[in-house]
Design a protein around this motif. Structure first.
Motif, PDB file in Angstrom:
ATOM      1  N   ARG A  46      31.226  40.037  87.213  1.00 50.22           N
ATOM      2  CA  ARG A  46      31.989  40.008  88.437  1.00 50.22           C
ATOM      3  C   ARG A  46      31.065  39.599  89.565  1.00 50.22           C
ATOM      4  N   SER A  47      29.695  38.920  89.204  1.00 49.85           N
ATOM      5  CA  SER A  47      28.990  38.379  90.058  1.00 49.85           C
ATOM      6  C   SER A  47      29.259  36.920  90.186  1.00 49.85           C
ATOM      7  N   ALA A  48      29.862  36.285  89.358  1.00 51.00           N
ATOM      8  CA  ALA A  48      30.098  34.918  89.224  1.00 51.00           C
ATOM      9  C   ALA A  48      31.199  34.352  90.244  1.00 51.00           C
ATOM     10  N   LYS A  49      30.794  33.390  90.833  1.00 56.51           N
ATOM     11  CA  LYS A  49      31.841  32.473  91.742  1.00 56.51           C
ATOM     12  C   LYS A  49      32.608  31.815  90.777  1.00 56.51           C
ATOM     13  N   ILE A  50      34.021  32.372  90.642  1.00 57.33           N
ATOM     14  CA  ILE A  50      35.038  31.846  89.873  1.00 57.33           C
ATOM     15  C   ILE A  50      35.899  30.799  90.674  1.00 57.33           C
ATOM     16  N   ARG A  51      36.186  30.869  91.952  1.00 58.96           N
ATOM     17  CA  ARG A  51      37.263  30.165  92.567  1.00 58.96           C
ATOM     18  C   ARG A  51      37.075  29.933  94.254  1.00 58.96           C
ATOM     19  N   THR A  52      37.385  28.644  94.518  1.00 60.36           N
ATOM     20  CA  THR A  52      37.125  28.540  96.049  1.00 60.36           C
ATOM     21  C   THR A  52      38.536  28.013  96.660  1.00 60.36           C
ATOM     22  N   TYR A  53      38.861  28.469  97.599  1.00 63.54           N
ATOM     23  CA  TYR A  53      40.216  28.280  98.244  1.00 63.54           C
ATOM     24  C   TYR A  53      39.912  27.542  99.787  1.00 63.54           C
ATOM     25  N   ASN A  54      40.026  26.166  99.598  1.00 66.92           N
ATOM     26  CA  ASN A  54      39.878  25.347 100.703  1.00 66.92           C
ATOM     27  C   ASN A  54      41.220  25.259 101.770  1.00 66.92           C
ATOM     28  N   TYR A  55      41.259  25.838 102.575  1.00 65.72           N
ATOM     29  CA  TYR A  55      42.347  25.768 103.759  1.00 65.72           C
ATOM     30  C   TYR A  55      42.734  24.254 104.214  1.00 65.72           C
ATOM     31  N   PRO A  56      41.640  23.721 104.782  1.00 69.13           N
ATOM     32  CA  PRO A  56      41.910  22.401 105.458  1.00 69.13           C
ATOM     33  C   PRO A  56      42.331  21.353 104.408  1.00 69.13           C
ATOM     34  N   GLN A  57      41.956  21.389 103.332  1.00 71.01           N
ATOM     35  CA  GLN A  57      42.375  20.473 102.475  1.00 71.01           C
ATOM     36  C   GLN A  57      43.491  20.919 101.450  1.00 71.01           C
TER      37      GLN A  57
END
Length: 369
Positions: free
Chosen positions: A314-325
Motif C-alpha cells: 500500500r506504499s507503492a505509487k500505482i496511478r497518476t490522474y493528470n487533469y490538465p491533460q
C-alpha cells in the motif's frame, strides 16, 4: 503431446471433485461448519475445471472424428462438413488450453471475498482530502455499475470537503479479486479550487483494499473485547445527539509474525442501531486480523513478482490522474488512457482488465504451465 500432458494434470482433479461431491453430503462434514464451507469452496472451484475439461475432451474428440471422415469418406458434402468442423475445433483448442491453464494456477484464495476499502487523504492537505472524496465517488459509481452494495462504516470529513478518511465495505461477487488492484498510492495533478495563480499542484491519497474475513477465517475471544458507546454526532436530526449508537471496541491481539501484543481500536457509526454497529465493528476486527495474518502471504507474492500488479503493497505509487491533460497512467503496467472524466465517473473496468491480464500472465509464467 501437450494435450495429453494437460489431460494428465486434470485426471487427478476429477477424482478429487468426485470425492468432495460425496464428502459434502456426509452429515459429519455438514456438522463441522468450518470444514463444510472450505470443501464447498473447493468443490465450486473444481467444478469450473471439470467443466472446462469436458469441453476440451469433447473438442479433441470432434477433431479426431473429423480427421477420420476426411481419411475414409468419399462423399464431397460429408468431407466439406468435416473440413469445416476440423477448422472450427482446431481454432477452439488454444483458447480452451489457455482457459484450463489459468484455472490450474492456484488463484488468490481471498478473491471471492467481499472487500473493506479504506481511503485516506495523503500529502496535499485540503486538496488531498478532496481527491480522496473524488476516489470514493469513483468507486461508488463503479460498484453501482457492477451491482455491488456499498456500506460506509467510518467517515472523517475534510475541512474543505472530501474526506480525511473514509472506510466502507463492498459486497457482491468476487469483489476483493477485482478491487485488490486499487491498493496503493493514487497521485493527482490538477489546479486546486483554492489556487489563485492557476498553478498545477500534486497531491495524493492512499487506498487499502482488505478482504472481508468470514466468521470461520479467524478466531476471536469475544469475551476479551472491551466495548464503549458514544453519540455519533453529525447531521441526522434529534436522535443523533441523544442516543449512544456509535460503538468503539478495543481488543488485545498477539501478532503471530512479531510476537508482540497490539491493541486494536475500531469505531463504527454506520447506523443508528447500536447492535448493527457492533456487528459491523466485529466484521472489521476480523478482517483487520485476517489481513495482518495474511501479510506474509502477500509478501511472498511481492518477492516473486517484478511488476507488483497486486501485491498488497500500500506504499507503492500505482496511478497518476493528470487533469490538465485528461490522462490516467497506471505505473505498474505502463498503461495510459485519455478518458479521465469517464474514469472518475466509475469507468475503470478497462484498466482493471489490463491489470488482470498482466497478473494472469505472471501467474502462468510462475507456474511454468
Amino acid at each position: 503431446m501437450a494435450e495429453n500432458s494437460l489431460l494428465n494434470k486434470l485426471d487427478g482433479l476429477v477424482s478429487r471433485f468426485e470425492e468432495i461431491g460425496t464428502l459434502i453430503t456426509d452429515p459429519a462434514v455438514i456438522a463441522d461448519m468450518k470444514r463444510f464451507v472450505k470443501l464447498n469452496k473447493e468443490y465450486k472451484d473444481l467444478e469450473k475445471i471439470v467443466t472446462a475439461r469436458q469441453n476440451y475432451v469433447s473438442t479433441l474428440n470432434s477433431i479426431r472424428e473429423a480427421k477420420q471422415i476426411l481419411d475414409t469418406e468419399q462423399d464431397p458434402e460429408m468431407r466439406e462438413m468435416a473440413r469445416e468442423e476440423l477448422e472450427t475445433n482446431n481454432a477452439r483448442v488454444p483458447h480452451l488450453e489457455e482457459e484450463i491453464k489459468l484455472l490450474l494456477v492456484p488463484a488468490d484464495p481471498q478473491d471471492d471475498k467481499n472487500a473493506i476499502v479504506e481511503i485516506r487523504g495523503g500529502t496535499g492537505g485540503d486538496e488531498a482530502a478532496l481527491f480522496a472524496g473524488d476516489l470514493y465517488r469513483m468507486y461508488v459509481k463503479y460498484c453501482e455499475m457492477k451491482g455491488w452494495k456499498v456500506s460506509v462504516s467510518s467517515v472523517s470529513e475534510g475541512a474543505a470537503g472530501g474526506f480525511k478518511e473514509i472506510i466502507f465495505t463492498v459486497s457482491g461477487e468476487k469483489v476483493y479479486g477485482t478491487l485488490k488492484y486499487e491498493s496503493g498510492v493514487h497521485r493527482v495533478q490538477r489546479v486546486p479550487a483554492t489556487e489563485t495563480q492557476g498553478r498545477v499542484h500534486t497531491s495524493a491519497a492512499t487506498v487499502a483494499v482488505l478482504p472481508e474475513a468470514d466468521e470461520f477465517d479467524v478466531e476471536i475471544n469475544e469475551g476479551e473485547i472491551k466495548w464503549d458507546t458514544f453519540r455519533s454526532g453529525g447531521a441526522g436530526g434529534q436522535n443523533v445527539n441523544k442516543v449512544e449508537s456509535g460503538v468503539r471496541l478495543r481488543y488485545n491481539w498477539k501478532n503471530p509474525i512479531t510476537g508482540v501484543t497490539e491493541e486494536i481500536l475500531i469505531e463504527c457509526t454506520e447506523t443508528r442501531d447500536q447492535p448493527k454497529n457492533k456487528e459491523r465493528a466485529l466484521t472489521r476486527l476480523r478482517s483487520f486480523i485476517y489481513d495482518k495474518e495474511h501479510q506474509k502471504y502477500l509478501d511472498d507474492i511481492a518477492s516473486k513478482r517484478k511488476t507488483m500488479v497486486s501485491t498488497g503493497d500500500r506504499s507503492a505509487k500505482i496511478r497518476t490522474y493528470n487533469y490538465p491533460q485528461g490522462r490516467i497512467t497506471d505505473h505498474r503496467i505502463n498503461y495510459t488512457i485519455y478518458n479521465l472524466s469517464a474514469f472518475m465517473d466509475g469507468d475503470i473496468q478497462g484498466c482493471i482488465d489490463q491489470l488482470t491480464i498482466a497478473e494472469n500472465a505472471e501467474r502462468l509464467k510462475e507456474s511454468e504451465l
